[in-house]
Design a protein around this motif. Structure first.
Motif, PDB file in Angstrom:
ATOM      1  N   UNK A 146      52.912  54.849  21.219  1.00  0.00           N
ATOM      2  CA  UNK A 146      51.469  54.911  21.421  1.00  0.00           C
ATOM      3  C   UNK A 146      50.688  54.454  20.207  1.00  0.00           C
ATOM      4  N   UNK A 147      49.388  54.297  20.413  1.00  0.00           N
ATOM      5  CA  UNK A 147      48.469  53.871  19.364  1.00  0.00           C
ATOM      6  C   UNK A 147      47.250  54.781  19.389  1.00  0.00           C
ATOM      7  N   UNK A 159      47.614  50.656  23.609  1.00  0.00           N
ATOM      8  CA  UNK A 159      48.918  50.382  24.192  1.00  0.00           C
ATOM      9  C   UNK A 159      48.835  49.367  25.335  1.00  0.00           C
ATOM     10  N   UNK A 160      47.802  49.380  26.175  1.00  0.00           N
ATOM     11  CA  UNK A 160      47.688  48.280  27.133  1.00  0.00           C
ATOM     12  C   UNK A 160      47.628  46.907  26.454  1.00  0.00           C
ATOM     13  N   UNK A 253      58.089  47.894  31.994  1.00  0.00           N
ATOM     14  CA  UNK A 253      57.761  48.144  33.400  1.00  0.00           C
ATOM     15  C   UNK A 253      56.363  47.614  33.728  1.00  0.00           C
ATOM     16  N   UNK A 254      56.136  47.228  34.983  1.00  0.00           N
ATOM     17  CA  UNK A 254      54.775  46.819  35.374  1.00  0.00           C
ATOM     18  C   UNK A 254      53.837  48.022  35.449  1.00  0.00           C
ATOM     19  N   UNK A 255      52.550  47.771  35.383  1.00  0.00           N
ATOM     20  CA  UNK A 255      51.554  48.838  35.495  1.00  0.00           C
ATOM     21  C   UNK A 255      51.747  49.595  36.807  1.00  0.00           C
ATOM     22  N   UNK A 256      51.627  50.925  36.741  1.00  0.00           N
ATOM     23  CA  UNK A 256      51.751  51.752  37.927  1.00  0.00           C
ATOM     24  C   UNK A 256      53.169  52.128  38.283  1.00  0.00           C
ATOM     25  N   UNK A 257      54.146  51.569  37.580  1.00  0.00           N
ATOM     26  CA  UNK A 257      55.543  51.919  37.841  1.00  0.00           C
ATOM     27  C   UNK A 257      55.807  53.356  37.398  1.00  0.00           C
ATOM     28  N   UNK A 280      51.172  57.804  30.530  1.00  0.00           N
ATOM     29  CA  UNK A 280      49.828  57.476  31.031  1.00  0.00           C
ATOM     30  C   UNK A 280      49.074  56.501  30.137  1.00  0.00           C
ATOM     31  N   UNK A 281      49.299  56.572  28.822  1.00  0.00           N
ATOM     32  CA  UNK A 281      48.634  55.637  27.909  1.00  0.00           C
ATOM     33  C   UNK A 281      49.098  54.208  28.068  1.00  0.00           C
TER      34      UNK A 281
END
Length: 361
Positions: A146-147, A159-160, A253-257, A280-281
């Protein structure tokens, strides 16, 4: 380079200033820091050294020692901090890597090539004097996977952002779990030594009955090839594994995985901060499966009524962290209750937007 000394003009600070920095992000871990090469930062009195090489762009000095070789630590202590530190330079920066590990540099060569337009400098083979307009010595750890976004310049490193950078670096095409194939792909991280799934074949059968296409990753060689393995993970809707470094592959992993962590009996040190909190981040869903005593191989050794299974805190109370780690991480395998574990996977299916029959719920 031969002595890893950084000199800077005395006009900038008080004269005769000397500081020693060990350029590794996990500054709070005294055990590992003792093995990191120290960098001596001092003023140039009475005269600066003569430059063998003069560079237009600044330098970032960091160590590839410590826990590199473990993907969880490689992201936490090297790649994420390096992304935060170097991104502001838009690749116009030189990397100087002490404790140089060729395997680590080769493993993440695509990452280094995108963060710097220059060849990495290895002071073990280059003992000359290099002059830069500025230098950053060391990297900063924020938190596991995380950041701390508010602590970054302009409040825009997150993180995104890092996950977008990783996708672009490895040319990963799947951004959202809703773009993944149907039937959904489930990746099972299968350990071969400690924390093995003793009923793995039955687990896979159950997963397939629920409608998953199951991929099994068990080879360390397979998982160490980041360029190939990242594409495998990026095609998945769900990743399942026992607590361990392999779960850090959720980065791809892709978003929402969904990442499903099976928590070992008796060992809870940093289990939340390692994986449940970061998910979640990163735009991921997180589920966990808590082992019961009768699902542990330790029951075969000690009997179900033994304190090792019924009073797990007593192991740590008597022997501390090392005793708990040895017992519950190094000596324990798992035989999951498929009825209970099935409920977790049904929830994962719902998270990724896949319908299931009422009979399967």
């Amino acid at each position: 380079m031969s002595t890893m000394q950084v000199h800077f003009p005395s006009s900038l600070v008080a004269k005769n200033t000397t500081t020693v920095v060990r350029p590794y992000a996990m500054q709070g871990n005294t055990y590992v820091m003792n093995d990191i090469t120290p960098i001596i930062i001092s003023t140039t009195e009475p005269a600066p050294p003569t430059c063998d090489h003069t560079h237009q762009h600044p330098a970032i000095i960091f160590s590839s020692g410590g826990y590199t070789g473990n993907i969880f630590h490689e992201f936490n202590e090297n790649l994420i901090p390096l992304f935060i530190t170097s991104r502001m330079f838009k690749s116009q920066v030189h990397f100087i890597v002490v404790d140089y590990k060729p395997s680590f540099i080769k493993k993440y060569r695509r990452v280094f090539m995108r963060l710097s337009d220059h060849e990495i400098i290895n002071p073990a083979v280059d003992t000359s004097v290099h002059c830069f307009p500025g230098a950053i010595t060391g990297l900063k750890f924020h938190k596991f996977l995380g950041i701390n976004t508010p602590k970054n310049p302009s409040d825009h490193y997150s993180m995104p952002d890092f996950r977008t950078f990783i996708r672009q670096t490895y040319r990963l095409k799947t951004q959202s779990v809703f773009d993944t194939p149907n039937p959904p792909v489930l990746l099972l991280i299968s350990r071969r030594t400690t924390r093995k799934f003793l009923n793995q074949e039955e687990m896979v059968n159950m997963m397939e009955e629920l409608g998953f296409q199951v991929l099994i990753a068990s080879s360390a060689k397979e998982m160490s090839n980041v360029e190939k393995f990242s594409h495998v993970i990026n095609s998945c809707s769900v990743m399942v594994g026992v607590h361990g470094a392999g779960l850090a592959n959720e980065i791809f992993l892709p978003d929402g995985a969904v990442m499903v962590q099976v928590r070992p009996l008796g060992f809870q040190w940093d289990v939340d901060s390692f994986y449940s909190e970061p998910g979640p981040g990163m735009g991921l869903r997180y589920l966990e499966y808590m082992m019961e005593p009768d699902e542990s191989s330790l029951a075969d050794v000690y009997g179900l009524d033994h304190p090792v299974l019924q009073d797990t805190a007593s192991v740590a109370a008597n022997g501390g962290y090392d005793a708990a780690r040895e017992m519950y991480l190094d000596k324990q395998d798992l035989r999951l209750n498929l009825t209970r574990f099935r409920e977790t996977l049904v929830q994962a299916l719902r998270f990724v937007g896949r319908d299931i029959n009422v009979a399967d719920a």
